[in-house]
Design an enzyme around this catalytic site. Sequence first.
Site, PDB file in Angstrom:
ATOM      1  N   HIS A  83       3.559   6.096   2.415  1.00 31.01           N
ATOM      2  CA  HIS A  83       2.390   5.777   1.587  1.00 31.01           C
ATOM      3  C   HIS A  83       1.913   6.970   0.765  1.00 31.01           C
ATOM      4  O   HIS A  83       1.125   6.806  -0.171  1.00 31.01           O
ATOM      5  CB  HIS A  83       1.251   5.200   2.444  1.00 31.01           C
ATOM      6  CG  HIS A  83       0.494   6.208   3.261  1.00 31.01           C
ATOM      7  ND1 HIS A  83       0.711   6.402   4.610  1.00 31.01           N
ATOM      8  CD2 HIS A  83      -0.498   7.065   2.935  1.00 31.01           C
ATOM      9  CE1 HIS A  83      -0.111   7.327   5.077  1.00 31.01           C
ATOM     10  NE2 HIS A  83      -0.857   7.747   4.076  1.00 31.01           N
ATOM     11  N   ASP A 113       6.597   3.691   7.715  1.00 31.85           N
ATOM     12  CA  ASP A 113       5.819   4.604   6.885  1.00 31.85           C
ATOM     13  C   ASP A 113       6.399   6.019   6.881  1.00 31.85           C
ATOM     14  O   ASP A 113       5.663   7.005   6.896  1.00 31.85           O
ATOM     15  CB  ASP A 113       4.357   4.641   7.329  1.00 31.85           C
ATOM     16  CG  ASP A 113       3.417   5.097   6.204  1.00 31.85           C
ATOM     17  OD1 ASP A 113       3.892   5.215   5.052  1.00 31.85           O
ATOM     18  OD2 ASP A 113       2.238   5.365   6.488  1.00 31.85           O
ATOM     19  N   ASN A 186      -3.935  14.809   5.608  1.00 27.22           N
ATOM     20  CA  ASN A 186      -3.043  15.146   6.711  1.00 27.22           C
ATOM     21  C   ASN A 186      -1.839  14.212   6.790  1.00 27.22           C
ATOM     22  O   ASN A 186      -0.857  14.510   7.479  1.00 27.22           O
ATOM     23  CB  ASN A 186      -3.769  15.087   8.057  1.00 27.22           C
ATOM     24  CG  ASN A 186      -4.517  16.364   8.408  1.00 27.22           C
ATOM     25  OD1 ASN A 186      -5.737  16.377   8.420  1.00 27.22           O
ATOM     26  ND2 ASN A 186      -3.775  17.426   8.686  1.00 27.22           N
ATOM     27  N   SER A 187      -1.902  13.077   6.103  1.00 24.60           N
ATOM     28  CA  SER A 187      -0.833  12.082   6.202  1.00 24.60           C
ATOM     29  C   SER A 187       0.521  12.695   5.862  1.00 24.60           C
ATOM     30  O   SER A 187       0.685  13.319   4.812  1.00 24.60           O
ATOM     31  CB  SER A 187      -1.099  10.910   5.254  1.00 24.60           C
ATOM     32  OG  SER A 187      -2.175  10.136   5.696  1.00 24.60           O
ATOM     33  N   ILE A 242      18.888  -9.990  16.143  1.00 27.99           N
ATOM     34  CA  ILE A 242      19.458 -10.890  17.153  1.00 27.99           C
ATOM     35  C   ILE A 242      19.199 -12.357  16.832  1.00 27.99           C
ATOM     36  O   ILE A 242      19.857 -13.228  17.381  1.00 27.99           O
ATOM     37  CB  ILE A 242      18.955 -10.556  18.573  1.00 27.99           C
ATOM     38  CG1 ILE A 242      17.436 -10.739  18.685  1.00 27.99           C
ATOM     39  CG2 ILE A 242      19.361  -9.139  18.959  1.00 27.99           C
ATOM     40  CD1 ILE A 242      16.911 -10.566  20.109  1.00 27.99           C
ATOM     41  N   GLY A 243      18.209 -12.660  15.959  1.00 29.31           N
ATOM     42  CA  GLY A 243      18.055 -14.025  15.472  1.00 29.31           C
ATOM     43  C   GLY A 243      17.206 -14.949  16.310  1.00 29.31           C
ATOM     44  O   GLY A 243      17.577 -16.107  16.528  1.00 29.31           O
ATOM     45  N   VAL A 244      16.054 -14.467  16.781  1.00 23.16           N
ATOM     46  CA  VAL A 244      15.137 -15.326  17.523  1.00 23.16           C
ATOM     47  C   VAL A 244      13.740 -15.211  16.944  1.00 23.16           C
ATOM     48  O   VAL A 244      13.340 -14.161  16.440  1.00 23.16           O
ATOM     49  CB  VAL A 244      15.087 -14.952  19.032  1.00 23.16           C
ATOM     50  CG1 VAL A 244      16.386 -15.291  19.720  1.00 23.16           C
ATOM     51  CG2 VAL A 244      14.738 -13.481  19.224  1.00 23.16           C
TER      52      VAL A 244
END
Length: 446
Positions: A83, A113, A186-187, A242-244
């Site tokens: 960001h 991020d 600080n990010s 994994i497809g759930v």
Amino acid sequence: MLSTGGLAPATAQEIPNDFSAIVRQKLPAVVAITTRQIIQDQTTLNDFLNPFDGGGRIQPQVREALGSGFVISPEGYIVTNNHVVADATEIHVVFSDKETAPARVVGRDPATDIAVLKVDPRPNMTATAWGDSDAMQPGAWTIAIGSPFGLGGTVTVGVLSARSRDIQAGPYDDFLQTDASINRGNSGGPLFNARGEVIGVNTAIVSPSGGSIGIGFAVPSRTARTIVDQLISTGRIERGFIGVRLQEITPSIAEALGMPGAKGALVASVEAGSPAQKAGIQAGDVITRFNDKDIQGVHDLTLAAASQKPGSKVTVTTNRGGTNQELSLTVDRRRDQEEQTGAIPSLGTEDQRLGMSLSAIPDEARQQLGLQADTTGVFVQDVAPNSLAAESGIRPGDVIVSANNRNMTQPSDVREEWAKSRQQKKPVLFRIDRQGQSLFVAVANS
């Protein structure tokens, strides 16, 4: 005489007199990051809604932002938050000796991020080293260095307050919490342990005033290091699939399933042809372990599956009708990678993304969302933090009924209208159904 309560006194090594030696060593590796975004020829919302009113144009604007980062290798690679640099037109890095250098983006991962920048190497460039975030326990010393409010080289010290925090910032939240003072600017800066190793990337705070109240969050080094390595080597992220579709287990669901507790992730549906289907997982199964890791809930399984390298084989423990079984599963690669990281794919240049994950309206969600039986639209599964969609107020669970007065029936419809609006340099006007209430949201193409 005061009693120690049976606890051995802390040694001088455990409680250092100060952290000046560590700061002297690591400060040259911490940088300030300044960004500029030039917005040209942006049409006002009034122009869009009333194209014949002859409204004026907004003059080109420059947005400036400030963050932090840290050098991760002498080759000039720098880690920061996504960001901090997302949509930036210009990026510059300011070193501790006040020297400034232009930087380019190597790769970004909105879902965690994390972003990686590159500058030309400098002579004797100081770099940081990764530490083990999993070894950090609450109460351990933490040191944050960054540029809060533009004050470069600021050092704050605290302790690790908690681990594995989910603050609903993204699908892979697993933050370290610290009370070391962290503020705006600080990010992207490093969170060190008492040995001067990076154990986190400072990312967010909780604050009603905008200033530090001692609740800060950092992406753990376990996650950040994996993301950074992939971005440097390939410029993109591959996550396990994994497809759930999953849902949390409530006490009443656990009772109905005959389970002793509400731990695990309930499989609501299985995608056809997915690794889960091939392994024999069925709707109604409860996944309790994934590759020897106990699964407490949906978030645990989401993190565990995403962290697997595509092609790797894992063992999944499921509970079906009160009986446990172990299944072998080969993890696949996400085919919709851009959507899963909060970006609509193939909408143009890489830095212009709406930031929504979309799907058809789930049948089981209609009643919960307060939708009429004949309501059509596109379901917003997720919204990327700091994206254009998020800044405009779109939320997960919203249903996009129309865009630019065109009815929406599938995710590709939204992409088409978004692309058209970008070409015309106009906002896209969405009509949203939110819990049965209709509202309009305009998203600018900036």
